[in-house]
Motif scaffolding. Structure first.
Motif, PDB file in Angstrom:
ATOM      1  N   ILE A 193      18.231 -40.374  -0.022  1.00 57.18           N
ATOM      2  CA  ILE A 193      18.244 -40.840  -1.413  1.00 57.18           C
ATOM      3  C   ILE A 193      18.543 -42.330  -1.445  1.00 57.18           C
ATOM      4  O   ILE A 193      19.048 -42.908  -0.482  1.00 57.18           O
ATOM      5  N   SER A 194      18.233 -42.939  -2.577  1.00 59.00           N
ATOM      6  CA  SER A 194      18.502 -44.367  -2.747  1.00 59.00           C
ATOM      7  C   SER A 194      19.930 -44.577  -3.242  1.00 59.00           C
ATOM      8  O   SER A 194      20.568 -43.667  -3.787  1.00 59.00           O
ATOM      9  N   LYS A 195      20.414 -45.782  -3.079  1.00 60.53           N
ATOM     10  CA  LYS A 195      21.753 -46.117  -3.552  1.00 60.53           C
ATOM     11  C   LYS A 195      21.834 -46.007  -5.071  1.00 60.53           C
ATOM     12  O   LYS A 195      22.842 -45.551  -5.629  1.00 60.53           O
ATOM     13  N   ASP A 196      20.767 -46.398  -5.764  1.00 58.22           N
ATOM     14  CA  ASP A 196      20.742 -46.293  -7.232  1.00 58.22           C
ATOM     15  C   ASP A 196      20.791 -44.834  -7.675  1.00 58.22           C
ATOM     16  O   ASP A 196      21.479 -44.491  -8.646  1.00 58.22           O
ATOM     17  N   GLU A 197      20.047 -43.990  -6.972  1.00 58.87           N
ATOM     18  CA  GLU A 197      20.048 -42.566  -7.329  1.00 58.87           C
ATOM     19  C   GLU A 197      21.425 -41.962  -7.092  1.00 58.87           C
ATOM     20  O   GLU A 197      21.898 -41.146  -7.895  1.00 58.87           O
ATOM     21  N   GLN A 198      22.078 -42.351  -6.019  1.00 63.22           N
ATOM     22  CA  GLN A 198      23.423 -41.838  -5.785  1.00 63.22           C
ATOM     23  C   GLN A 198      24.369 -42.275  -6.898  1.00 63.22           C
ATOM     24  O   GLN A 198      25.206 -41.496  -7.359  1.00 63.22           O
ATOM     25  N   ARG A 221      31.005 -44.698  -0.858  1.00 58.65           N
ATOM     26  CA  ARG A 221      29.828 -45.413  -1.370  1.00 58.65           C
ATOM     27  C   ARG A 221      29.882 -46.903  -1.027  1.00 58.65           C
ATOM     28  O   ARG A 221      28.835 -47.543  -0.832  1.00 58.65           O
ATOM     29  N   LYS A 222      31.078 -47.450  -0.927  1.00 58.75           N
ATOM     30  CA  LYS A 222      31.223 -48.870  -0.598  1.00 58.75           C
ATOM     31  C   LYS A 222      30.741 -49.171   0.823  1.00 58.75           C
ATOM     32  O   LYS A 222      30.497 -50.335   1.162  1.00 58.75           O
ATOM     33  N   LEU A 223      30.596 -48.126   1.622  1.00 57.70           N
ATOM     34  CA  LEU A 223      30.178 -48.288   3.016  1.00 57.70           C
ATOM     35  C   LEU A 223      28.695 -47.959   3.212  1.00 57.70           C
ATOM     36  O   LEU A 223      28.251 -47.668   4.319  1.00 57.70           O
ATOM     37  N   TRP A 224      27.951 -47.994   2.119  1.00 59.85           N
ATOM     38  CA  TRP A 224      26.544 -47.578   2.115  1.00 59.85           C
ATOM     39  C   TRP A 224      25.735 -48.217   3.242  1.00 59.85           C
ATOM     40  O   TRP A 224      25.042 -47.540   3.999  1.00 59.85           O
ATOM     41  N   ASP A 225      25.790 -49.539   3.347  1.00 54.21           N
ATOM     42  CA  ASP A 225      24.971 -50.237   4.347  1.00 54.21           C
ATOM     43  C   ASP A 225      25.324 -49.781   5.761  1.00 54.21           C
ATOM     44  O   ASP A 225      24.433 -49.610   6.607  1.00 54.21           O
ATOM     45  N   TYR A 267      26.431 -46.866   6.614  1.00 53.42           N
ATOM     46  CA  TYR A 267      25.880 -45.523   6.806  1.00 53.42           C
ATOM     47  C   TYR A 267      24.381 -45.568   7.059  1.00 53.42           C
ATOM     48  O   TYR A 267      23.847 -44.793   7.873  1.00 53.42           O
ATOM     49  N   MET A 268      23.664 -46.450   6.371  1.00 54.11           N
ATOM     50  CA  MET A 268      22.219 -46.540   6.598  1.00 54.11           C
ATOM     51  C   MET A 268      21.930 -46.962   8.045  1.00 54.11           C
ATOM     52  O   MET A 268      21.028 -46.419   8.695  1.00 54.11           O
ATOM     53  N   THR A 269      22.691 -47.908   8.546  1.00 49.43           N
ATOM     54  CA  THR A 269      22.532 -48.324   9.940  1.00 49.43           C
ATOM     55  C   THR A 269      22.876 -47.178  10.886  1.00 49.43           C
ATOM     56  O   THR A 269      22.170 -46.932  11.878  1.00 49.43           O
ATOM     57  N   ALA A 270      23.956 -46.463  10.571  1.00 46.17           N
ATOM     58  CA  ALA A 270      24.384 -45.355  11.429  1.00 46.17           C
ATOM     59  C   ALA A 270      23.349 -44.235  11.445  1.00 46.17           C
ATOM     60  O   ALA A 270      23.068 -43.649  12.504  1.00 46.17           O
TER      61      ALA A 270
END
Length: 275
Positions: A178-183, A208-212, A214-217
């Motif tokens: 999902i996208s960050k906006d959708e979350q 949620r503050k760690l979004w970027d 998590y995407m890398t992980a």
């Protein structure tokens, strides 16, 4: 990645033969759509009936094992996928396992100890709602393990999944994307509705503050653990109905490919009449 282009799902499939780049995949895409939400739901109902029929044979055959791994950010729809895709299946041959924060006993063992105890037995379909991948995602993003330990855990996961495959387990690994906006919208919906507060914790908002990170992980984990025997399926999940439809399409394809068969009839029953 499959490259035939004949099936819209092919380009969302990773088996380690190509690199996964998360930025190239649109969480709002609908590769399996029929063209309308109503059409998608009708198609999902059709698929569910076919999956249910195959599950009956799968359980009766009592030979194969199927493990479905659902991973994704908070609100990506893991619970919703279980409810919509698997609701028609016979609970006799279905089990859902939700992995929480490890207990002290679990932490005293290797990270796969609690996972191995929950893998499917013969004839079972098991769904992991979160999984062993939490231990290379959350732990990495929070800095609980370093790069060297993360690499070791990828190797352990690959060996573990290879062992499962070699002993009769088929793996379907799904990243609900999902996208960050959708979350944000889904989290806000839970905040605004008191009846949904039970689904939300302050930790969810902090994560949620760690979004970027998590995407890398996720990108690294998928690239490190996508193999022909345990491939990853990227599921665009901004649309709840399409998310479920795509998972059902994949599940049906895999079950049909396994070609389960009812056991051979018992010749002792031939002509037998019950008095």
């Amino acid at each position: 990645m499959a490259s035939s282009g004949k099936n819209p799902i092919d380009s969302w499939y990773f088996d380690g033969s190509s690199k996964f780049k998360i930025a190239k995949f649109d969480p709002a895409a609908k590769p399996c759509t029929t063209g309308s939400k109503a059409g998608d739901l009708a198609r999902l109902a059709e698929l569910s009936a076919r999956i249910e029929a195959l599950q009956d044979i799968f359980y009766a055959e009592h030979r194969r094992k199927l493990l479905v791994v659902l991973q994704g950010m908070d609100t990506a729809g893991k619970d919703g996928t279980v409810r919509t895709v698997f609701r028609a299946l016979d609970p006799l041959g279905l089990r859902v396992v939700g992995f929480k924060v490890p207990t002290p006993l679990e932490l005293a063992h290797d990270f796969l100890w609690r996972i191995h105890a929950q893998v499917p037995a013969a004839g079972e379909i098991v769904i992991f709602n979160r999984s062993h991948y939490e231990d290379v995602l959350v732990t990495r993003v929070h800095g609980d393990i370093d790069a060297a330990e993360c690499k070791r855990r990828y190797a352990h996961i690959n060996a573990f999944e290879q062992m499962l495959a070699e002993t009769g387990t088929t793996l379907i690994k799904c990243f609900l994307h999902i996208s960050k906006d959708e979350q944000r919208d889904r989290l806000q919906e839970r905040i605004d509705d008191p009846q949904k507060h039970w689904k939300l914790g302050m930790a969810d908002i902090e994560e949620r503050k760690l979004w970027d990170g998590y995407m890398t992980a996720y990108e690294d984990a998928i690239n490190a653990t996508a193999t022909p025997h345990a491939p990853w399926h990227i599921i665009p999940a901004n649309s709840k109905s399409h998310r479920s439809l795509m998972v059902a399409e994949i599940l049906l394809q895999v079950m049909e490919r396994l070609k389960p068969e009812y056991p051979v009839g018992n010749p002792a029953f031939t002509g037998l009449k019950i008095e």
